[in-house]
Design a protein around this motif. Structure first.
Motif, PDB file in Angstrom:
ATOM      1  N   ASP A 133      -3.118   9.886   2.326  1.00 50.60           N
ATOM      2  CA  ASP A 133      -4.481   9.486   2.127  1.00 50.60           C
ATOM      3  C   ASP A 133      -4.877   8.046   2.636  1.00 50.60           C
ATOM      4  OD1 ASP A 133      -2.627   8.576   0.470  1.00 50.60           O
ATOM      5  OD2 ASP A 133      -4.166   8.384  -1.272  1.00 50.60           O
ATOM      6  N   HIS A 134      -3.750   7.546   3.759  1.00 49.60           N
ATOM      7  CA  HIS A 134      -4.058   6.132   4.112  1.00 49.60           C
ATOM      8  C   HIS A 134      -4.725   6.189   5.288  1.00 49.60           C
ATOM      9  CE1 HIS A 134      -2.487   2.475   6.511  1.00 49.60           C
ATOM     10  NE2 HIS A 134      -2.251   1.946   5.064  1.00 49.60           N
ATOM     11  N   ARG A 166       0.133   4.366  -0.282  1.00 52.42           N
ATOM     12  CA  ARG A 166      -0.508   5.559   0.322  1.00 52.42           C
ATOM     13  C   ARG A 166      -0.032   6.118   1.530  1.00 52.42           C
ATOM     14  NH1 ARG A 166      -6.234   4.182   1.728  1.00 52.42           N
ATOM     15  NH2 ARG A 166      -5.460   2.286   2.460  1.00 52.42           N
ATOM     16  N   ASN A 197       2.841  -1.049   4.487  1.00 52.46           N
ATOM     17  CA  ASN A 197       2.399   0.566   4.013  1.00 52.46           C
ATOM     18  C   ASN A 197       4.065   1.048   3.849  1.00 52.46           C
ATOM     19  OD1 ASN A 197       1.951   3.516   5.181  1.00 52.46           O
ATOM     20  ND2 ASN A 197       0.916   3.040   3.544  1.00 52.46           N
ATOM     21  N   CYS A 242      -2.316   2.230  -4.725  1.00 53.99           N
ATOM     22  CA  CYS A 242      -2.510   3.510  -3.756  1.00 53.99           C
ATOM     23  C   CYS A 242      -4.012   3.770  -4.189  1.00 53.99           C
ATOM     24  CB  CYS A 242      -1.640   4.422  -4.683  1.00 53.99           C
ATOM     25  SG  CYS A 242      -2.083   4.774  -6.198  1.00 53.99           S
ATOM     26  N   GLY A 243      -4.520   4.732  -4.072  1.00 53.66           N
ATOM     27  CA  GLY A 243      -5.611   4.901  -4.428  1.00 53.66           C
ATOM     28  C   GLY A 243      -6.654   4.501  -5.609  1.00 53.66           C
ATOM     29  N   ARG A 284       1.073   6.524  -8.220  1.00 49.68           N
ATOM     30  CA  ARG A 284       1.867   5.928  -7.524  1.00 49.68           C
ATOM     31  C   ARG A 284       2.038   4.584  -7.636  1.00 49.68           C
ATOM     32  NH1 ARG A 284      -0.668   8.542  -2.121  1.00 49.68           N
ATOM     33  NH2 ARG A 284      -2.544   7.952  -3.480  1.00 49.68           N
ATOM     34  N   ASP A 287       0.952  -1.383   0.001  1.00 48.22           N
ATOM     35  CA  ASP A 287       0.032   0.067   0.053  1.00 48.22           C
ATOM     36  C   ASP A 287       0.753   1.402   0.062  1.00 48.22           C
ATOM     37  OD1 ASP A 287      -1.747   2.227   0.586  1.00 48.22           O
ATOM     38  OD2 ASP A 287      -2.938   0.825   2.039  1.00 48.22           O
ATOM     39  N   THR A 317      -6.953  -0.786   5.064  1.00 49.81           N
ATOM     40  CA  THR A 317      -6.059  -1.353   4.084  1.00 49.81           C
ATOM     41  C   THR A 317      -6.325  -2.641   3.885  1.00 49.81           C
ATOM     42  OG1 THR A 317      -3.835  -1.211   3.565  1.00 49.81           O
ATOM     43  CG2 THR A 317      -4.251  -1.788   5.735  1.00 49.81           C
TER      44      THR A 317
END
Length: 156
Positions: free
Chosen positions: A55-56, A52, A66, A95-96, A101, A50, A60
């Motif tokens: 915006d995390h 992010r 992360n 990511c989002g 990313r 992940d 998840t």
């Protein structure tokens, strides 16, 4: 005239690998189910990353690590060594939306794998990112840590 700030990723080379496998949320869920079913003492062969940072929130995907994208590039050699030593065969980045990313990180990692002739390891992308995962609903949400629906009402 005010100078325009460069994006964080401009400090690094553009990924050469761009045609990477994109796994749908359903495909990733199947992989996670398989990993759970075969977890009788076997080490996992996939890892989700992940990317992010700010915006995390909202949860998840279970088992993800992360690693914010902004600090990823210099750590790729270490990550590769760790993943290789652990027997990881598939690294799935998100990511989002996995359009910035996620795809960039997957490309950088694929480049590193190719440079090391790392046959047996693949860098892939979660198509649509965490937003697509949440939008899929149902069992996908069961495979999340710290899922908070209120954080997704406006995002999805």
């Amino acid at each position: 005239m005010e100078a325009t700030a460069k994006p964080w990723h401009a400090a690094y080379p553009a990924p050469r690998a761009v045609d990477l496998r994109k796994l749908t949320p359903a495909q990733v869920l199947d992989l996670l189910r398989s990993a759970d079913a075969g977890s009788s003492g076997q080490a996992p062969t996939l890892v989700l990353v992940d990317l992010r940072r700010n915006d995390h929130e909202g949860g998840t995907i279970r088992g993800s690590i992360n690693l914010p994208a902004q600090s990823l590039y210099p750590t790729i050699p270490t990550l590769y060594s760790i993943f290789r030593a652990a027997g990881i065969r598939t690294v799935i980045w998100y990511c989002g939306s996995s359009q910035g990313r996620g795809s960039r990180a997957a490309g950088w990692f694929a480049d590193y794998i190719a440079e090391r002739q790392g046959a047996g390891m693949e860098s892939a992308i979660l198509a649509g990112g965490i937003k697509a995962w949440v939008a899929a609903g149902g069992e996908h949400l069961d495979y999340m840590h710290e899922y908070d629906a209120t954080k997704w009402d406006q995002q999805v």
